[in-house]
Design a protein around this motif. Structure first.
Motif, short mmCIF file in Angstrom:
data_model
loop_
_atom_site.label_atom_id
_atom_site.label_comp_id
_atom_site.label_asym_id
_atom_site.label_seq_id
_atom_site.Cartn_x
_atom_site.Cartn_y
_atom_site.Cartn_z
N MET B 403 0.80 -1.21 0.00
CA MET B 403 0.00 0.00 0.00
C MET B 403 0.84 1.27 0.00
SD MET B 403 -2.85 -1.28 -0.16
CE MET B 403 -4.10 -0.06 0.16
N LYS B 406 0.16 4.95 -1.57
CA LYS B 406 -1.23 5.09 -2.03
C LYS B 406 -2.06 5.86 -1.02
CE LYS B 406 -1.09 1.11 -4.93
NZ LYS B 406 -1.08 -0.35 -4.87
N ASP B 407 -3.09 6.44 -1.54
CA ASP B 407 -3.95 7.24 -0.66
C ASP B 407 -4.74 6.36 0.29
OD1 ASP B 407 -3.34 9.76 -1.09
OD2 ASP B 407 -4.94 10.19 -2.55
N ILE B 408 -5.12 6.98 1.36
CA ILE B 408 -5.86 6.23 2.37
C ILE B 408 -7.29 6.72 2.40
CG2 ILE B 408 -6.18 6.38 4.84
CD1 ILE B 408 -3.52 5.29 5.17
N ARG B 409 -8.18 5.77 2.49
CA ARG B 409 -9.58 6.17 2.57
C ARG B 409 -10.24 5.37 3.67
NH1 ARG B 409 -13.38 5.25 -2.41
NH2 ARG B 409 -13.46 3.29 -1.27
N GLN B 410 -10.98 6.06 4.45
CA GLN B 410 -11.68 5.35 5.53
C GLN B 410 -12.91 4.66 4.96
OE1 GLN B 410 -12.52 7.71 8.91
NE2 GLN B 410 -13.64 6.11 9.96
#
Lengths: 595, 411
Positions: B403, B406-410
């Motif tokens: 990961m 890479k962007d993190i999304r909840q």
């Protein structure tokens, strides 16, 4: 605040996040370790809330209510505990009568007095003094060995010392040649001289006597005003003091008492007493007295006020120091002009005087310019103003009554000092103490009436005694009614705190009220006043306790406003995370059961 | 050798800068001493001077130290003392950096650990931080606390748990709140100890030892104070009582004063409890969540203290900013650095202006200054939260290397 908190529990959440590039791909399951960690983190926050927060909340917001003897307080206010009585001890000296004769006279006079008296709370008790002809008459009452007629035999003499104060001494003296008996009150002592016609003295056998009736009537007359005042005080306490009746039993005893005292007071007298009471000042342990000299010109610019006060005023203050304490200061104001609303004095050519209109008297004090501050010392201030009119407008008097002094209710007194004779011109710049004397005497009278002393009898010591009694009575009643109000407030407002200081003030008050009541019953009036003063001070202290008052205006719905900021940002994340965690636990248990 | 020379240059230039500020602008120290941003009622240098006569508000042990200074030399000698303290702090920071604890602790090694500033750069970031310089010139007593905290950490990372606990005891004795650093510091000490020995020592036994050393140290300082104040215990109420009960509501950069001005009297005690529990509530959770990186727990707690403690000043912020460069490697993972730094700059510039408008010009009111302290606290909490996020993401990428970047999304 929320930001910081959120950082804790939420940090675990992004572990299950996925990148947008492969959103359809399911994220790998959370590791058991991270689930456990999250559980512990949530638990740690809740542990702080439950183990520390909850006790802190309970401990800091609990209202401390000290126990108060409510029933006792209400009983005092209702007058159930204490019916104040005023037994006045009157000594009869009859140096020229045989003892059995004198005793008989005393007994008959007492009967006559009891018949005359309608007001049982206030009664006169006679006793016979044994005095000796050889003694100096002046001191006879002081040094005589007293025969307790009313109370008992001589054996009690030792412990009756100081137990009762003598209100009055009646000295019977035969007056040969006179037709009728006459009585003379000494104005500077507590002695009533009765001169009787020799043949009036009753024989032991006779059942009625003109002399006895005469003495009884005289005594009744002397104390009539005091009785009226006491009755008035008791009555007004009964009618006013119980506006907030909590106990529905509106005490039949007090109602009966009220109607009885109503009967004893005729409305005319009541109205007069009413006006007297509104004029007099509310009781304070200390009053401040300001004596001011005002003059519209440059003279007199000084006065021998210190000397004059020491000679003519301080003795009075000393003698009433048992009632209240006084502090005195003085000031001189030159070129003091009237306020513009007051008409300037008019010349009355007929009588060669300058007159002030009566309706201007209330505006005579130029409050805007004269430096009479409302409160200087610890207590309320009494102002005594000595106004010396200009030479061109003197003598200055009030039109109509031609009076030169008047009272301003609740504020003080004014005396216009007109130069009495021509030699005043010799010493115009300075007022000598001799010329201040009449003014100070007027001030003394005004002071007494401000304190609520009666006008009659014309003997100062008697007036002071009366003042002691009525002050003791009114303080007793006011402290009792304060107790009642305090009890009522604590019952009516269950949310206010009652600190220990209030409870101890109440205990002190009740204790001193009890002593006051006992002292009144036994006729120790000075003692009663002393106790009543302490009771009043303590009662006020308890009632006006600062920490108690603050809570009164804090209704329960305000608490929502106080707790809401706490419940919002802190409570929501805590509760939500706990719920989520519990749901997970439940789900995992359910999943674990079938498998 | 190279390092030593660079260190010498750094220290001498930092000291020279402070000397110039102290002596070329003689009015500057007094001006800064009076600033609410620097001096709080509990740390004010002015009050320390008064305390030399009155013995209140400051922990009593500081007073004899200052009482030794002859009055004629008071000003230059205290200046020298505070400069020395700053250099000591910088020295401690150098040692902490050199230990490498921030990049790789016993239980966790960051994949980015090589992307770090060297110790001189970290010390320079501390010494030339305007907040640090202003604090030094303003001479609040919190500098002593800061120094003690830094030395407690230094001792811990150097594997000397006993001295570390003693120093933390001193810091807690001076300002009370450092006592909350005890749990992470115990973890740190334990980790360093366990790393040095082959078999890890018994956890409960070490913890008990550390706690008792810490308590003994505090007890010793309190006893010493009692002896110095002539056997009286009144200083306890007037030093720690002030921290706990907040009787002095002089404005400062924190959040407490305005809140307690407005608070109803009857709820005052309750909210004092709430605020203190809020301050202490983070300790346990952070220790559990970041068990692998106790030094970062300490750093974050210092940041939280700078925002939420009863009498914060910029000296607390300067301590947090001193620790933050140790985590240079997580900076790229932080998302809102620009926003946070802009907020802090904004508050730094407008804070004094609004204070002036309120107190001197009278054209503003207390809300002006309070609003700007809110902005200040927002900026700081942004940094605290963002750095926390970055560290957690750093941990997460160890777990899931795919990961990275890479962007993190909840979800």
């Amino acid at each position: 605040m929320a930001q910081g908190i959120d950082a804790g529990p939420e940090d675990a959440n992004f572990k299950v996040a996925s990148s947008p590039a492969n959103a359809q791909k399911q994220p790998p399951p959370e590791s058991p370790k991270s689930i456990k960690t999250r559980g512990f983190v949530i638990l740690s926050f809740w542990a702080v809330v439950l183990l520390l927060g909850l006790p802190v909340w309970l401990w800091t917001t609990s209202i401390h209510r000290a126990r108060l003897p409510l029933q006792h307080m209400l009983d005092w206010a209702d007058g159930k505990t204490c019916k104040p009585t005023f037994p006045l001890q009157i000594t009869i000296e009859a140096p020229f009568l045989q003892e059995p004769e004198a005793a008989h006279l005393v007994r008959m006079t007492q009967h006559a007095l009891d018949d005359l008296n309608e007001f049982s709370a206030h009664h006169l008790r006679l006793r016979l003094a044994k005095s000796f002809l050889s003694r100096d008459f002046q001191n006879a009452s002081m040094t005589s060995i007293e025969d307790e007629y009313a109370i008992g035999p001589l054996t009690q003499f030792g412990n009756t010392d100081g137990l009762d104060e003598e209100a009055l001494t009646v000295r019977l003296q035969p007056q040969p040649g006179a037709q009728t008996a006459r009585a003379e009150l000494q104005s500077h002592s507590t002695r009533l001289d009765v001169f009787y016609v020799s043949h009036q003295s009753p024989s032991v056998s006779s059942s009625s006597s003109t002399l006895a009736t005469f003495i009884a009537t005289k005594l009744q007359e002397l104390f009539a005003e005091e009785q009226a005042i006491v009755a008035y005080i008791l009555q007004s306490a009964q009618t006013m003091g119980h506006a907030p009746q909590i106990s529905s039993s509106a005490s039949s005893a007090s109602r009966e008492f009220r109607s009885r005292s109503h009967r004893s007071l005729n409305p005319e007298l009541a109205a007069r007493l009413d006006s007297r009471m509104t004029r007099s000042l509310k009781y304070a342990p200390t009053y401040h007295i300001t004596v001011s000299l005002f003059t519209p010109s440059a003279a007199p610019s000084s006065w021998e006020i210190e000397l004059a006060l020491a000679e003519y005023f301080t003795p009075l203050l000393d003698s009433i120091s048992g009632v209240s304490n006084f502090t005195v200061d003085t000031q001189v104001q030159l070129y003091a002009t009237f306020s513009p609303s007051v008409h300037s004095p008019e010349y009355d050519a007929e009588q060669q005087i300058w007159t002030l209109r009566e309706e201007d008297l209330s505006g005579f004090i130029n409050a805007a310019e004269w430096p009479l501050s409302p409160s200087i010392g610890a207590g309320p201030t009494l102002n005594f103003v000595l106004y010396v009119p200009d030479r061109s407008t003197s003598p200055l008097v009030v039109r109509g009554s031609q009076a030169s002094s008047w009272l301003i209710p609740q504020w003080g007194g004014v005396v216009i000092l007109n130069p009495q004779n021509a030699n005043a011109t010799l010493n115009e710049a300075t007022l000598l103490k001799e010329s201040i004397q009449p003014a100070l005497l007027t001030f003394s009278h005004q002071l007494l009436s401000f304190l609520g002393a009666p006008q009659t009898p014309p003997s100062l010591p008697l007036q002071l005694q009366t003042l002691t009694r009525i002050r003791a009575a009114s303080l007793l009643l006011s402290a009792s009614s304060t107790m009642g109000s305090l009890a009522w407030v604590t019952v009516a407002l269950p949310s206010i705190a009652i600190p220990e200081t209030v409870s101890s003030a109440v205990d002190t008050t009740l204790g001193h009220l009890r002593s006051t009541c006992e002292a009144l019953k036994e006729g120790r009036f000075k003692d009663a006043l002393e106790n009543a003063r302490i009771a009043e001070i303590q009662a006020e202290k308890g009632f006006f306790e600062k920490s108690m008052v603050g809570q009164v205006y804090f209704p329960d719905e305000h608490k929502v406003a106080v707790y809401l900021p706490l419940l919002g940002p802190v409570g929501v994340p805590l509760v939500m995370s706990a719920l989520k965690e519990l749901r997970r636990l439940w789900a995992s248990r359910k999943a674990g059961q079938p498998g | 050798m190279v390092i030593d020379r660079r260190k010498a240059i750094l220290f001498s230039s930092a000291a020279a800068l402070r000397f110039i500020l102290f002596f070329a602008f003689p009015s500057l120290p007094d001006l800064l001493t009076g600033r609410v941003e620097i001096s709080t009622p509990v740390t004010s240098f002015k009050r320390l001077q008064e305390g030399l006569f009155l013995y209140t508000h400051n922990a009593p042990l500081l007073l004899p130290l200052f009482a030794l200074v002859p009055p004629s030399l008071f000003s230059p000698l205290t200046a020298l003392l505070y400069i020395l303290l700053d250099l000591l702090c910088a020295n401690a920071l150098i040692k902490i950096t050199e230990s490498g604890e921030s990049g790789s602790s016993r239980l966790f090694t960051s994949p980015r650990k090589d992307m770090k500033w060297d110790s001189i750069a970290v010390a320079a970031a501390y010494l030339f931080n305007p907040f640090t310089i202003a604090t030094c010139i303003g001479r609040p007593t919190s500098v002593f606390t800061n120094c003690a905290i830094l030395y407690a950490i230094t001792q811990a990372v150097s594997g000397k748990p006993i001295t570390s606990m003693l120093t933390l005891g001193l810091a807690s004795y001076l300002s009370l709140y450092p006592a909350l650093l005890l749990p992470p510091l115990i973890l740190l000490c334990y980790d360093r100890k366990a790393r040095d020995t082959k078999t890890p020592p018994a956890a409960t036994f070490s913890t008990a030892t550390f706690v008792s050393v810490f308590s003994a140290s505090i007890a010793w300082f309190l006893y010493l104070s009692k002896v110095l104040t002539g056997g009286s215990s009144e200083y306890l109420a007037s030093t720690y009582g002030v921290h706990l009960l907040l009787p002095d509501l002089t404005p400062n950069v924190g959040l407490w004063w305005y809140f307690f001005i407005e608070m109803f009297d009857s709820f005052r005690e309750f909210f004092l409890g709430v605020f203190w529990l809020h301050l202490g509530g983070y300790v346990g959770a952070l220790c559990i969540r970041l068990r692998t990186q106790p030094l970062f727990v300490i750093t974050t707690l210092l940041g939280i203290f700078a925002i939420f403690k009863p009498y914060p000043s910029i000296s607390d912020t300067s301590l947090y900013f001193a620790m933050l460069p140790l985590y240079r490697h997580i900076f790229p993972l932080m998302r809102y650095t620009f926003f946070a730094m802009a907020t802090i700059l904004y508050a730094t510039l407008l804070g004094p202006a609004f204070y002036y408008l309120w107190i001197y010009a009278g054209s503003g009111n207390a809300n002006f200054f309070y609003a700007i302290t809110l902005v200040w606290s927002l900026g700081l909490s942004e940094i605290v939260a963002d750095s926390l996020f970055a560290v957690l993401r750093d941990e997460w990428e160890v777990e899931r290397p795919e990961m990275k970047g890479k962007d993190i999304r909840q979800i």
